[in-house]
Motif scaffolding. Structure first.
Motif, short mmCIF file in Angstrom:
data_model
loop_
_atom_site.label_atom_id
_atom_site.label_comp_id
_atom_site.label_asym_id
_atom_site.label_seq_id
_atom_site.Cartn_x
_atom_site.Cartn_y
_atom_site.Cartn_z
N SER A 62 0.83 -1.21 0.00
CA SER A 62 0.00 0.00 0.00
C SER A 62 0.86 1.26 0.00
O SER A 62 2.07 1.21 0.27
CB SER A 62 -0.91 0.00 1.22
OG SER A 62 -0.15 0.22 2.41
N THR A 63 0.23 2.38 -0.29
CA THR A 63 0.96 3.66 -0.28
C THR A 63 1.52 3.96 1.10
O THR A 63 2.66 4.40 1.23
CB THR A 63 0.04 4.81 -0.75
OG1 THR A 63 -0.48 4.48 -2.04
CG2 THR A 63 0.78 6.12 -0.81
N ALA A 64 0.72 3.71 2.14
CA ALA A 64 1.21 3.94 3.50
C ALA A 64 2.41 3.05 3.80
O ALA A 64 3.37 3.48 4.46
CB ALA A 64 0.10 3.67 4.51
N GLY A 65 2.38 1.83 3.33
CA GLY A 65 3.50 0.92 3.52
C GLY A 65 4.74 1.37 2.77
O GLY A 65 5.87 1.20 3.25
N GLN A 66 4.54 1.95 1.60
CA GLN A 66 5.68 2.45 0.84
C GLN A 66 6.29 3.68 1.50
O GLN A 66 7.51 3.85 1.50
CB GLN A 66 5.27 2.72 -0.60
CG GLN A 66 4.95 1.43 -1.32
CD GLN A 66 4.52 1.64 -2.76
OE1 GLN A 66 4.79 2.67 -3.35
NE2 GLN A 66 3.87 0.64 -3.33
N VAL A 67 5.44 4.53 2.08
CA VAL A 67 5.95 5.67 2.84
C VAL A 67 6.71 5.18 4.08
O VAL A 67 7.80 5.68 4.40
CB VAL A 67 4.82 6.64 3.23
CG1 VAL A 67 5.30 7.70 4.21
CG2 VAL A 67 4.22 7.30 2.00
N ALA A 68 6.15 4.17 4.75
CA ALA A 68 6.84 3.58 5.90
C ALA A 68 8.18 2.99 5.46
O ALA A 68 9.18 3.08 6.18
CB ALA A 68 5.97 2.50 6.54
N GLY A 69 8.22 2.41 4.27
CA GLY A 69 9.47 1.88 3.74
C GLY A 69 10.49 2.97 3.48
O GLY A 69 11.69 2.79 3.74
N TRP A 70 10.02 4.09 2.96
CA TRP A 70 10.91 5.23 2.75
C TRP A 70 11.49 5.69 4.08
O TRP A 70 12.70 5.94 4.21
CB TRP A 70 10.14 6.34 2.06
CG TRP A 70 10.97 7.49 1.54
CD1 TRP A 70 12.32 7.60 1.52
CD2 TRP A 70 10.46 8.67 0.94
NE1 TRP A 70 12.69 8.80 0.94
CE2 TRP A 70 11.56 9.48 0.58
CE3 TRP A 70 9.19 9.15 0.67
CZ2 TRP A 70 11.43 10.71 -0.02
CZ3 TRP A 70 9.06 10.38 0.07
CH2 TRP A 70 10.16 11.16 -0.28
#
Length: 165
Positions: A62-70
């Motif tokens: 998800s987008t939130a997960g990708q931001v968390a990854g960043w």
């Protein structure tokens, strides 16, 4: 007295805060590039691959997960910068930083992969993914290493002197 004398000779950079700042920017910039690599399918590795053992894969997609990854890449970069500043700050030139980035790639993708399952084994990843990730970590390490070299060694001495008129 020489006019080109460096006025900052007596001023020392706080290693801890320098490493924090460098790590933040390294993670911010190169984490964004990792995200772009993923978005344009240069790499099939999620931006949040470091969080794979801690979060469900469906969240990391998800987008939130990708931001968390960043954000996790920023944290990794801060840790990597702290290690580099405290252990290798006297290393000169670009090569130690390049080697440092490659070492981090080896640790994350080869050494820790069987234990943490951060990604697929490198033999099962595409050539595009492997090359993109190696290059990204190489440049990330170069960014960290050369920035530290500029701050803590006499790299400025290699710069040509300005002609005074």
């Amino acid at each position: 007295m020489n006019q080109t004398h460096d006025r900052s000779e007596g001023i020392h950079t706080n290693r801890f805060f320098f490493a924090l700042e460098l790590g933040f920017y390294a993670g911010f910039i190169w984490g964004a590039i990792r995200w772009i690599f993923y978005a344009f399918h240069f790499s099939s590795i999620l931006p949040g691959f470091i969080l794979e053992p801690f979060f469900k894969h469906s969240f990391l997609i998800s987008t939130a997960g990708q931001v968390a990854g960043w954000l996790s890449f920023i944290v990794l970069s801060v840790i990597a910068s702290l290690v580099y500043v405290y252990l290798f700050r006297r290393a000169k030139g670009p090569w130690p930083g390049i080697a440092y980035g490659v070492i981090w790639w080896v640790v994350l993708f080869i050494v820790l992969e069987p234990f943490l399952h951060l990604t697929l084994p490198i033999k099962r990843l595409t050539w595009d993914t492997n090359i993109s990730e190696i290059c990204l970590f190489l440049l990330w390490g170069l960014f960290i290493g050369y920035t530290v070299a500029q701050e803590y060694t006499d790299e400025k001495q290699r710069e040509p002197q300005k002609v005074q008129s």
